[in-house]
Design an enzyme around this catalytic site. Structure first.
Site, short mmCIF file in Angstrom:
data_model
loop_
_atom_site.label_atom_id
_atom_site.label_comp_id
_atom_site.label_asym_id
_atom_site.label_seq_id
_atom_site.Cartn_x
_atom_site.Cartn_y
_atom_site.Cartn_z
N HIS A 1 0.80 -1.22 0.00
CA HIS A 1 0.00 0.00 0.00
C HIS A 1 0.83 1.27 0.00
CE1 HIS A 1 -3.99 -1.97 1.48
NE2 HIS A 1 -3.41 -2.64 0.52
N GLY B 1 -9.66 13.49 -5.21
CA GLY B 1 -10.80 12.82 -4.61
C GLY B 1 -10.58 11.37 -4.27
N CYS B 2 -9.34 10.91 -4.30
CA CYS B 2 -9.04 9.51 -3.98
C CYS B 2 -9.03 9.33 -2.46
CB CYS B 2 -7.68 9.12 -4.57
SG CYS B 2 -7.26 7.40 -4.30
N SER B 3 -9.91 8.49 -1.95
CA SER B 3 -10.06 8.32 -0.51
C SER B 3 -9.25 7.16 0.05
CB SER B 3 -11.55 8.11 -0.16
OG SER B 3 -12.06 6.99 -0.86
N HIS C 1 -4.06 3.04 -1.04
CA HIS C 1 -3.39 1.95 -1.74
C HIS C 1 -3.45 2.17 -3.25
CE1 HIS C 1 -7.65 0.62 -1.41
NE2 HIS C 1 -7.45 0.20 -2.64
N HIS D 1 -4.40 1.84 -6.78
CA HIS D 1 -5.53 1.20 -7.45
C HIS D 1 -6.11 2.10 -8.53
CE1 HIS D 1 -7.74 3.83 -4.72
NE2 HIS D 1 -8.82 3.63 -5.49
N HIS E 1 -8.25 6.06 -23.56
CA HIS E 1 -9.29 6.17 -24.57
C HIS E 1 -8.97 5.19 -25.69
CE1 HIS E 1 -11.21 10.32 -23.55
NE2 HIS E 1 -11.76 9.32 -22.91
#
Length: 271
Positions: A46, A92-94, A97, A99, A214
Site C-alpha cells: 500500500h 478525490g481519492c479516498s 493503496h 488502485h 481512450h
C-alpha cells in the site's frame, strides 16, 4: 499474477434495468443505464504508486486492463469500457493503496463519441489515423515530446488544458489495448513508469492526477479509425501546494493556458 486483481460490482444487477425512457413535455429525457464497476488493485504494497512500482509489475497491471477490456467488452450489453485512475486526495481519492477503476456501460460517453466522430471523419478523408498523423508531426518537431521509446511516445499535446497534461500514444496504430504485443506491453509499462516518475520529481511530491485510456468502443463495429491513447490530467500548477482551478472565464467560455505546452514538455523532459 496474484498481486494484481479486480473487485467487481454489476450495478445493473442492483437497479432493475429498463428499456424505456421518460420524456417530459418533449424537453427532458431520462433513461436507465446498465454497466459494471471494477476496482483494480495494482499491488499488495500500500505504500507504492505506479511511479515507484517495478516495470514488470506495471506490465501485469496492463495485462489485467487488457483482460478486463476484452471480458467486459464481449458482453452483449457493454458498448464502452473506461479504464482510469484517480491518484491522490486532491483528485478525490479516498484510499491510499495503489488502485484504479474500470467502468463498463451500455452507452458510449460523450468524450469518446466526439473522438470517434473526429477520427472517423479524418479516416474517411485520408485513410490514415488522425492521431498517427499528428504523432508523426510531433516526432519531427520534437517541441512537445517528453520521452520516446521503441513503441510509444509521451508528449504534452498541442491542445493541453492542464498545466502538465501528458498523452502516451503507441507509434503503431492499435484500436485497443488487447492488440498490443508482449513487447509493446512491456514498453508501455516502462513509459507509464517514466511519466509518473517525472511527475513526482517535478515538485518533489507524490503527484496527483486523473489518468484514463481512450480506445475503441466495444459496440461490435470494426472501428478501424481508432488509435488508442492514455491521458494524464494533473492539477498542480506551480508547486506541490498550488492547484490549477477552472474558474471564471474558463468555466463559462474556454480554458486558458497558464503555461505553454512547449514549456511544460521542456520542464518534464529535463527531469
Amino acid at each position: 499474477y496474484k498481486n494484481t486483481y479486480a473487485f467487481t460490482n454489476d450495478f445493473g444487477a442492483l437497479i432493475p434495468d429498463s428499456d424505456t425512457s421518460t420524456v417530459l413535455d418533449g424537453l427532458l429525457k431520462a433513461k436507465g443505464e446498465r454497466g459494471i464497476c471494477k476496482v483494480i488493485c495494482f499491488s499488495p504494497d500500500h505504500s507504492l504508486t505506479l511511479a515507484n512500482m517495478k516495470v514488470k509489475d506495471i506490465t501485469e497491471v496492463i495485462k489485467l486492463w487488457s483482460n478486463e477490456y476484452q471480458t467486459m467488452g464481449d458482453l452483449p450489453y457493454i458498448n464502452h469500457v473506461q479504464i482510469f485512475e484517480n491518484k491522490g486526495a486532491t483528485m478525490g481519492c479516498s484510499n491510499p493503496h495503489p488502485h484504479g477503476q474500470i467502468w463498463a456501460q451500455s452507452s458510449i460517453p460523450k468524450e469518446v463519441l466526439k473522438k470517434s466522430t473526429n477520427q472517423k471523419e479524418y479516416w474517411d478523408k485520408h485513410q490514415t489515423s488522425l492521431l498517427g498523423d499528428y504523432l508523426k508531426q510531433e516526432i519531427v518537431r520534437k517541441e512537445r515530446i517528453i520521452y520516446s521509446s521503441e513503441y510509444f511516445v509521451a508528449l504534452v499535446p498541442f491542445w493541453a488544458v492542464w498545466p502538465y497534461e501528458v498523452m502516451i500514444v503507441p507509434k503503431r496504430q492499435v484500436q485497443n489495448i488487447t492488440l498490443l504485443t508482449a513487447e509493446e506491453q512491456l514498453d508501455y509499462a516502462a513509459m507509464i513508469s517514466v511519466v509518473t516518475s517525472k511527475y513526482d520529481r517535478l515538485f518533489n511530491t507524490s503527484f496527483p492526477y486523473s489518468s484514463g485510456i481512450h480506445q475503441a468502443p466495444t459496440n461490435g463495429e470494426q472501428n478501424e479509425f481508432w488509435h488508442m491513447h492514455m491521458l494524464f490530467y494533473p492539477p498542480l500548477l506551480r508547486s506541490a501546494t498550488v492547484k490549477k482551478f477552472m474558474v471564471g472565464y474558463e468555466m463559462f467560455a474556454t480554458p486558458q493556458r497558464d503555461i505553454t505546452a512547449e514549456m511544460a514538455a521542456d520542464k518534464l523532459r529535463q527531469l
